[in-house]
Write a protein that holds these residues in place. Structure first.
Motif, PDB file in Angstrom:
ATOM      1  N   ARG A 138      23.459  47.900  48.166  1.00 51.92           N
ATOM      2  CA  ARG A 138      23.425  46.403  48.459  1.00 51.92           C
ATOM      3  C   ARG A 138      22.493  45.717  46.913  1.00 51.92           C
ATOM      4  O   ARG A 138      22.498  44.505  47.448  1.00 51.92           O
ATOM      5  N   THR A 139      21.041  46.863  46.999  1.00 52.80           N
ATOM      6  CA  THR A 139      19.865  46.090  46.555  1.00 52.80           C
ATOM      7  C   THR A 139      20.353  45.051  45.523  1.00 52.80           C
ATOM      8  O   THR A 139      19.511  43.483  45.718  1.00 52.80           O
ATOM      9  N   MET A 140      20.551  45.895  44.055  1.00 50.85           N
ATOM     10  CA  MET A 140      20.668  45.160  43.214  1.00 50.85           C
ATOM     11  C   MET A 140      21.521  44.021  43.064  1.00 50.85           C
ATOM     12  O   MET A 140      21.140  42.710  42.788  1.00 50.85           O
ATOM     13  N   ASP A 141      22.063  43.723  43.753  1.00 53.56           N
ATOM     14  CA  ASP A 141      23.362  42.460  43.779  1.00 53.56           C
ATOM     15  C   ASP A 141      22.808  42.079  44.482  1.00 53.56           C
ATOM     16  O   ASP A 141      22.748  40.538  44.166  1.00 53.56           O
ATOM     17  N   LEU A 142      22.042  42.129  45.753  1.00 51.66           N
ATOM     18  CA  LEU A 142      21.376  40.621  46.762  1.00 51.66           C
ATOM     19  C   LEU A 142      20.345  40.694  46.030  1.00 51.66           C
ATOM     20  O   LEU A 142      20.123  39.163  45.509  1.00 51.66           O
ATOM     21  N   LEU A 143      19.691  41.574  44.915  1.00 55.31           N
ATOM     22  CA  LEU A 143      18.156  40.828  44.108  1.00 55.31           C
ATOM     23  C   LEU A 143      18.616  39.253  43.061  1.00 55.31           C
ATOM     24  O   LEU A 143      18.299  38.529  42.528  1.00 55.31           O
ATOM     25  N   ARG A 144      20.102  39.739  42.521  1.00 54.60           N
ATOM     26  CA  ARG A 144      20.131  39.119  41.478  1.00 54.60           C
ATOM     27  C   ARG A 144      21.391  37.880  42.129  1.00 54.60           C
ATOM     28  O   ARG A 144      20.169  37.132  41.472  1.00 54.60           O
ATOM     29  N   SER A 145      21.501  38.096  42.942  1.00 49.25           N
ATOM     30  CA  SER A 145      21.834  36.488  43.825  1.00 49.25           C
ATOM     31  C   SER A 145      20.689  35.817  44.418  1.00 49.25           C
ATOM     32  O   SER A 145      20.717  34.181  44.294  1.00 49.25           O
ATOM     33  N   GLN A 146      19.426  36.441  45.139  1.00 50.79           N
ATOM     34  CA  GLN A 146      18.899  35.936  45.477  1.00 50.79           C
ATOM     35  C   GLN A 146      17.823  34.717  44.028  1.00 50.79           C
ATOM     36  O   GLN A 146      17.114  33.801  44.092  1.00 50.79           O
ATOM     37  N   LEU A 147      17.577  35.764  43.515  1.00 52.75           N
ATOM     38  CA  LEU A 147      17.203  35.046  41.831  1.00 52.75           C
ATOM     39  C   LEU A 147      18.004  33.743  41.180  1.00 52.75           C
ATOM     40  O   LEU A 147      17.341  33.013  41.106  1.00 52.75           O
ATOM     41  N   THR A 148      19.257  34.107  40.697  1.00 55.06           N
ATOM     42  CA  THR A 148      20.012  33.540  39.874  1.00 55.06           C
ATOM     43  C   THR A 148      19.916  31.927  40.788  1.00 55.06           C
ATOM     44  O   THR A 148      19.791  30.683  40.289  1.00 55.06           O
ATOM     45  N   GLU A 149      20.351  32.299  41.806  1.00 55.48           N
ATOM     46  CA  GLU A 149      20.572  31.389  42.411  1.00 55.48           C
ATOM     47  C   GLU A 149      19.001  30.515  43.458  1.00 55.48           C
ATOM     48  O   GLU A 149      19.081  28.986  43.245  1.00 55.48           O
ATOM     49  N   GLY A 150      17.916  30.498  43.293  1.00 50.74           N
ATOM     50  CA  GLY A 150      16.895  30.330  43.513  1.00 50.74           C
ATOM     51  C   GLY A 150      16.506  29.485  42.381  1.00 50.74           C
ATOM     52  O   GLY A 150      16.163  28.510  42.098  1.00 50.74           O
ATOM     53  N   LEU A 151      16.774  30.249  40.984  1.00 49.71           N
ATOM     54  CA  LEU A 151      16.222  29.185  39.493  1.00 49.71           C
ATOM     55  C   LEU A 151      17.528  28.541  39.015  1.00 49.71           C
ATOM     56  O   LEU A 151      16.338  28.374  37.512  1.00 49.71           O
ATOM     57  N   ALA A 152      18.338  28.583  39.451  1.00 53.29           N
ATOM     58  CA  ALA A 152      19.488  27.196  39.161  1.00 53.29           C
ATOM     59  C   ALA A 152      19.103  26.528  38.906  1.00 53.29           C
ATOM     60  O   ALA A 152      17.841  25.498  39.330  1.00 53.29           O
ATOM     61  N   GLY A 153      18.965  25.287  37.773  1.00 58.82           N
ATOM     62  CA  GLY A 153      17.767  25.184  37.186  1.00 58.82           C
ATOM     63  C   GLY A 153      16.921  25.213  36.559  1.00 58.82           C
ATOM     64  O   GLY A 153      16.353  23.843  35.623  1.00 58.82           O
ATOM     65  N   VAL A 154      15.966  25.513  36.028  1.00 55.31           N
ATOM     66  CA  VAL A 154      15.193  25.994  35.786  1.00 55.31           C
ATOM     67  C   VAL A 154      15.096  26.211  35.018  1.00 55.31           C
ATOM     68  O   VAL A 154      15.604  27.231  34.258  1.00 55.31           O
ATOM     69  N   SER A 155      14.293  25.779  33.857  1.00 56.31           N
ATOM     70  CA  SER A 155      14.080  25.897  32.295  1.00 56.31           C
ATOM     71  C   SER A 155      13.258  27.036  31.724  1.00 56.31           C
ATOM     72  O   SER A 155      12.173  27.372  32.633  1.00 56.31           O
TER      73      SER A 155
END
Ligand code: PGA
Length: 254
Positions: A138-155
């Motif tokens: 699950r490594t890549m899925d987890l990295l994707r969700s941590q990154l995209t959810e943490g950076l949501a709204g960042v320009s």
């Protein structure tokens, strides 16, 4: 060409005096012409004195956490503005120890990042998988969700103040380092996520640090990987001689 950054994460270690002695010593041995950027992320109690001590040097000071509200009745918490007020220009957000012991979620990291950016702090945003995740593929899925959810709204523009730290949880404080191949694979994947979520330019300029049992004897091979732009270091950053070896890896600055 991305400039390498070595960041110390002192976690819950050192008194004010010990921090001052370290920063004083580092100041002497870290010339302004040194090719590597350096950040010291220290406990909140010493941020102000060590930031004062670092004035006149190229050492940047960072906090290890913040709370997302600007002020108010939040006993024990520290705001982004207070961190800036203490002389910091960086803050670590989303460290796995915060996620593990203090139940921080991706939504919490998102709010903290937004607040930090509002106060013009640079953010060292940590992501990484547990051993269980890795073994389950699950490594890549987890990295994707941590990154995209943490950076949501960042320009795209705000992203310039973000530094990503890839820290596999199974390598933190354990003495087990990811192999350069494992680290490079994750870093390239993260850079690809930035490319698809933002732009080619952002992907090429964002710095991605590796963290997890980085030491003087393994830093060279990690820094030689094309997508590794520095390190976030816990244990090996606590002693000045060891930290100097890290920032001078591969003969840098000597
Ligand atoms: P470590 O910690 O270098 O002691 O593994 C790294 C970190 O947790 O940031």
């Amino acid at each position: 060409m991305r400039k390498k950054l070595i960041a110390a994460n002192w976690k819950m270690n050192k008194t004010i005096d010990e921090g001052l002695v370290f920063v004083n010593g580092l100041k002497e041995k870290y010339p302004k012409t040194h090719p590597v950027d350096v950040v010291i992320c220290a406990p909140a109690t010493m941020l102000f004195p060590i930031a004062e001590k670092a004035i006149g040097s190229r050492i940047d000071i960072g906090a290890q956490n913040l709370f997302w509200e600007p002020e108010g009745a939040y006993t024990g918490e520290i705001s982004a503005r207070m961190i800036v007020d203490a002389g910091c220009s960086y803050v670590i957000i989303g460290h796995s120890e915060r996620r593990q012991y203090f139940h921080e979620t991706n939504e919490h990291t998102r709010k903290k990042i937004a607040t930090a950016l509002n106060e013009r702090l640079n953010v060292i945003f940590c992501i990484g998988e547990t051993l269980e995740d890795r073994n389950a593929g699950r490594t890549m899925d987890l990295l994707r969700s941590q990154l995209t959810e943490g950076l949501a709204g960042v320009s795209d523009q705000q992203l310039r103040s973000i530094i990503i730290a890839y820290e596999p949880v199974w390598a933190i404080g354990t003495g087990v380092t990811a192999t350069p191949e494992q680290a490079q694979e994750a870093h390239a994947f993260i850079r690809g996520l930035v490319r698809s979520g933002y732009s080619e330019k952002s992907a090429e300029t964002i710095r991605i640090l590796y963290g997890g049992s980085v030491k003087p004897d393994n830093i060279d091979e990690l820094m030689a990987c094309p997508d590794i732009d520095g390190a976030l270091v816990g244990g090996a950053s606590l002693k000045l001689d060891s930290f100097l070896k890290l920032i001078n890896y591969g003969g840098m600055g000597l």
